[in-house]
Design an enzyme around this catalytic site. Structure first.
Site, PDB file in Angstrom:
ATOM      1  CD  GLU A  94      -1.680  -2.397   1.618  1.00 48.47           C
ATOM      2  OE1 GLU A  94      -0.466  -2.654   1.832  1.00 48.47           O
ATOM      3  OE2 GLU A  94      -2.576  -3.254   1.737  1.00 48.47           O
ATOM      4  CB  ILE A  98      25.029  -6.358 -20.946  1.00 49.51           C
ATOM      5  CG1 ILE A  98      26.192  -5.362 -21.047  1.00 49.51           C
ATOM      6  CG2 ILE A  98      25.163  -7.136 -19.661  1.00 49.51           C
ATOM      7  CD1 ILE A  98      27.556  -5.982 -21.273  1.00 49.51           C
ATOM      8  CB  CYS A 150       8.929  -4.274  -3.264  1.00 48.17           C
ATOM      9  SG  CYS A 150       8.250  -3.031  -2.168  1.00 48.17           S
ATOM     10  CG  HIS A 165      27.265  -8.147 -17.153  1.00 52.02           C
ATOM     11  ND1 HIS A 165      27.907  -6.971 -17.462  1.00 52.02           N
ATOM     12  CD2 HIS A 165      26.145  -7.793 -16.478  1.00 52.02           C
ATOM     13  CE1 HIS A 165      27.180  -5.958 -17.006  1.00 52.02           C
ATOM     14  NE2 HIS A 165      26.120  -6.425 -16.411  1.00 52.02           N
ATOM     15  CG  HIS A 199      22.163   2.874 -14.380  1.00 56.04           C
ATOM     16  ND1 HIS A 199      23.358   2.206 -14.418  1.00 56.04           N
ATOM     17  CD2 HIS A 199      21.257   2.001 -13.902  1.00 56.04           C
ATOM     18  CE1 HIS A 199      23.183   0.983 -13.969  1.00 56.04           C
ATOM     19  NE2 HIS A 199      21.914   0.823 -13.649  1.00 56.04           N
TER      20      HIS A 199
HETATM   21  N1  GLN Z   1      21.818 -10.023 -19.063  1.00 58.03           N
HETATM   22  C1  GLN Z   1      21.186  -9.131 -18.165  1.00 58.03           C
HETATM   23  C2  GLN Z   1      20.586  -7.959 -18.932  1.00 58.03           C
HETATM   24  O1  GLN Z   1      21.129  -7.540 -19.876  1.00 58.03           O
HETATM   25  C3  GLN Z   1      22.144  -8.620 -17.129  1.00 58.03           C
HETATM   26  C4  GLN Z   1      21.459  -7.783 -16.089  1.00 58.03           C
HETATM   27  C5  GLN Z   1      22.348  -7.354 -14.941  1.00 58.03           C
HETATM   28  O2  GLN Z   1      23.543  -7.344 -15.021  1.00 58.03           O
HETATM   29  N2  GLN Z   1      21.787  -6.984 -13.820  1.00 58.03           N
HETATM   30  O3  GLN Z   1      19.566  -7.434 -18.558  1.00 58.03           O
HETATM   31 ZN    ZN Z   2      24.628  -5.498 -15.323  1.00 54.73          ZN
END
Ligand code: GLN
Ligand code: ZN
Length: 757
Positions: free
Chosen positions: A17, A436, A521, A646, A699
């Site tokens: 909530e 990635i 969360c 990674h 980001h």
């Molecule tokens: N393979 C994942 C992605 O590209 C790696 C995510 C991560 O490192 N948290 O979303």
């Molecule tokens: Zn990552």
């Protein structure tokens, strides 16, 4: 008198909530009054619930609009100047601005940094100290909560973060100075806080000093003596709370501080009881944290009672019973789970159930076991069913684990030989480009998933949707000119849940949410039993992606340590054993991908570092098994198959040897924000394999320029020979939009071309 108490209750509410209210308030869809009402109702409910459970002292001040460390910063007047706070009382909007960025004038101001709360998955807002930092009481929130609780006849025990931990968790900004030097100025304000609480009629206050379970420098230890000598004059009874580990070399220090009580965590560090009992002065209460505040397992009450009886013999009435730490780290109420089967459910306890366990234990100690016979029996029966269930123990898995030997951890040849084989097999250009794993998780993808979950579309239809998304990702990547492609992870909601759902031994809750930061969360899966992989998990998707292109498609898996770290883990065997079972399952998947013709396979380990124990002395043990599990997951393939891993953070200095020991052919890491500096660790250590330093900060909505990327890569080439460098973003592109992604990746490819000439 033996008391039952709690250190903190989850804040979000049974159905999150608080999350919804906060987010609506931030969007301007809820008034501040309405928001405050939601918060007040939640607190009332939680107080009432703990009271009904039978607790004698109930935490107040554990509830927070965003984060309890931020609460302390505003209580003590630690407001960074960029937020334009005019001084005086801090209002709720200033508080949120600190957490989320933006100044009082509506202009951009960088949000305060956020970082992990000890070894949990909760993130706190880092206090920022200026060189001439002054402190003064700047918020009434805590005192108002006390009033509200008293009105409801709640037996109030205010909770605050102690001065040493507060300073430790903060950061000195601007001029380089030692934040520890601020202690003298800080203590009088803590004194005033205690005075105010005293004037409100409070008897006990809980002061959390979790840093007492860390390796502390000597001046900080002396700081503890000084601080608590001063705070002892408040006239309040102080319960000094420690958790998440053993006091270790700080045992004597913690025991001898002039406080009326000490709380220790016996769940994470059961063995510390002997030493603590030996050191504890005869006047002091010992609060024993015996119900695990960080996991979801129902306690073995009979076993707990044996421990508590023994402590009671030594301490008599000076014993209190409690959860190990704040219940902030466990979900709110098991009662809401209707999809878990009865057997599994009987093995679990969430925060609401845990408070009852604490109260039951206390009752058994004070009124005799017969008064809670029913609860004890139910607890014992649950333990028995869990021990004997075929769901927790699979003979085949056990056999396989027993047969694991060092050979399984090693690739066939050394990196140098593998690199040759891979060069021949893969035929990649210098400075190869890749991503990635994930591509934008668009509204379309989420809609398809929702509809599939609600049975609006069939599995075949859902698969079709996902294949379209994969096709789109492949077409786009070919257009950008990337060298090693990915399928884009459209079919994955979450990188752990996706695998957990396909593995034996995992269960999922409906409302098992735990706060990660602010309104965010997570809902970790529950690992309850032996882990096995009945079927391949990713092979069809990757094979499909590979069928669409003549470029290499990289298979994408989550590593064993990360799956472990982001789950609630069974507590009936060492974490290392559970991790090994996951590693074997992932190994099978890797081998199956190879068999399907996939020559590049990435095993993500973004949570590898966060598993590090709090004490340096315990690091090696963890690193040994964590590295071994990764190796086992990766080592089943031919030399010519290239294994990537990674990790998306930028602290490698202290674990670089273990990272190297993992022996991935390629590691991609976050570097764009650290300006390539962290590569120094790789250079100093002489990291032997290939590295992909992230050159695009995913980001941020900003798209880097080709010059920036070239310059970052040239810098990297000073540390790692250019033949061993890859060009890639910092992390997955899941949260970005296609437009930015296209711009950034095209620029990346262009930069790689420049680098090659
Ligand atoms: N393979 C994942 C992605 O590209 C790696 C995510 C991560 O490192 N948290 O979303
Ligand atoms: Zn990552």
């Amino acid at each position: 008198m033996i008391l039952a108490h709690n250190l903190g209750f989850p804040r979000m509410g049974d159905k999150r909530e608080l999350k919804w209210a906060l987010e609506n308030y931030w969007k301007g869809q809820l008034s501040q009054e309405e928001l405050i009402k939601v918060g007040q109702d939640l607190q009332n409910l939680h107080w009432q619930r703990q009271k009904n459970a039978g607790l004698d002292l109930i935490p107040v001040g554990d509830f927070s609009w965003y984060d309890h460390v931020l609460d302390m910063s505003v209580l003590l007047g630690v407001i960074p100047p960029r937020f334009g706070h005019p001084g005086g009382g801090v209002d709720l909007d200033t508080y949120f601005r600190m957490a989320r960025g933006r100044s009082v004038h509506g202009t951009e101001a960088a949000a305060c940094e956020m970082t992990k709360w000890f070894n949990t998955n909760y993130h706190y807002i880092v206090p920022e100290f200026q060189d001439h930092q002054d402190f003064s009481i700047s918020s009434n929130m805590l005192f108002e909560k006390v009033v509200a609780a008293q009105k409801l006849d709640v037996p109030v025990k205010p909770v605050i973060l102690g001065p040493l931990s507060f300073l430790w968790l903060g950061k000195a900004k601007g001029e380089d100075f030692d934040k520890f030097s601020l202690l003298d100025k800080l203590l009088p304000v803590y004194g005033q806080v205690l005075e105010r609480l005293k004037s409100q009629g409070v008897e006990w206050v809980q002061i959390d000093e979790p840093i007492l379970v860390l390796d502390l420098p000597n001046d900080w230890k002396t700081g503890f003596e000084k601080a608590y000598a001063q705070l002892a004059n408040s006239g309040l009874k102080i319960l000094l709370a420690t958790y998440f580990g053993a006091l270790g070399d700080n045992t004597q220090l913690a025991c001898r501080l002039p406080t009326e009580g000490l709380h220790i965590d016996l769940t994470s560090a059961p063995a510390q009881i002997t030493k603590v009992l030996d050191e504890l002065p005869a006047y002091k209460v010992l609060s024993v944290g015996i119900v695990d505040g960080r996991n979801i397992w129902r306690n073995d009450l009979e076993a707990n009672l044996k421990t508590l009886e023994y402590i009671k013999e030594r301490l008599g009435d000076r014993l209190w019973v409690a959860p190990s730490c704040s219940l902030l780290h466990s979900p709110a109420d098991l009662g809401l789970e209707f999809k878990l089967d009865g057997e599994l459910k009987s093995w679990l306890a969430f925060a609401t159930q845990k408070t009852k366990e604490v109260a039951t234990l206390k009752r058994a100690l004070t009124e005799g076991k017969q008064t809670v016979a029913h609860d004890l029996q139910a607890s014992t029966a649950a333990q028995q069913s869990r021990r004997q269930s075929t769901r927790t123990h699979q003979a085949k898995v056990r056999e396989r684990v027993a047969g694991v030997n060092d050979k399984l951890t090693q690739r066939q040849s050394s990196y140098a030989d593998r690199a040759k084989a891979q060069k021949e097999a893969l035929n990649l250009p210098p400075y190869p480009t890749t991503t990635i794993g994930s591509f934008p998780q668009t509204a379309n993808i989420r809609k398809a998933r929702q509809e599939f979950k609600k049975n609006i579309i069939s599995e075949a239809e859902y698969d079709m949707h996902m294949k379209e998304e994969i096709k789109k990702a492949i077409v786009e990547q070919e257009k950008y000119g990337l060298d090693v492609l990915v399928h884009g992870e459209a079919e994955r909601n979450d990188m752990v849940e996706y695998f957990g759902e396909q593995l034996d031994g995992f269960a999922f809750t409906q409302y098992g949410w735990v706060q990660s930061y602010g309104s965010r969360c997570v809902k970790p899966p529950i690992i309850y039993g032996d882990i096995a992989r009945p079927n391949p998990m990713t092979v069809d998707w990757i094979k499909y992606a590979q069928s669409l292109t003549s470029k290499w498609v990289k298979g994408m898996l989550t590593g064993p340590v990360t799956i472990l770290q982001w789950s609630f883990v069974r507590d009936d065997q060492p974490r290392a054993d559970t991790c090994l079972q996951i590693a074997l399952a992932i190994r099978d998947e890797v081998v199956d991908l190879e068999k399907a013709g996939i020559k590049v396979i990435q095993i993500d380990e973004p949570a590898f570092r966060e598993g590090l124990p709090l004490r340096k002395a315990d690091w090696n043990e963890y690193l040994d098994w964590a590295v071994r599990c990764f190796q086992i997951s990766a080592a089943g393939v031919e030399d010519s198959t290239q294994i990537h891993t990674h990790m998306c953070y930028s602290e490698f200095n202290d674990i670089i040897a273990s990272i190297a020991a993992m022996d991935a052919d390629v590691i991609t890491i976050e570097t764009s924000r650290s300006d390539g500096e962290l590569l120094q660790a790789f250079a100093t250590f002489n990291y032997p394999n290939e590295v992909g330093p992230g050159v695009y900060d995913i980001h941020s909505p900003n798209v880097p320029t080709s010059e920036q990327i070239v310059s970052l890569m040239r810098k990297a080439a000073r540390y790692v020979p250019s033949e061993r460098l890859w060009v890639n973003p910092d992390c997955g592109l899941k949260t970005r939009g296609w437009e930015e992604v296209e711009a950034a990746l095209c620029t990346m490819v262009e930069a790689a071309k420049t680098l090659r000439t």
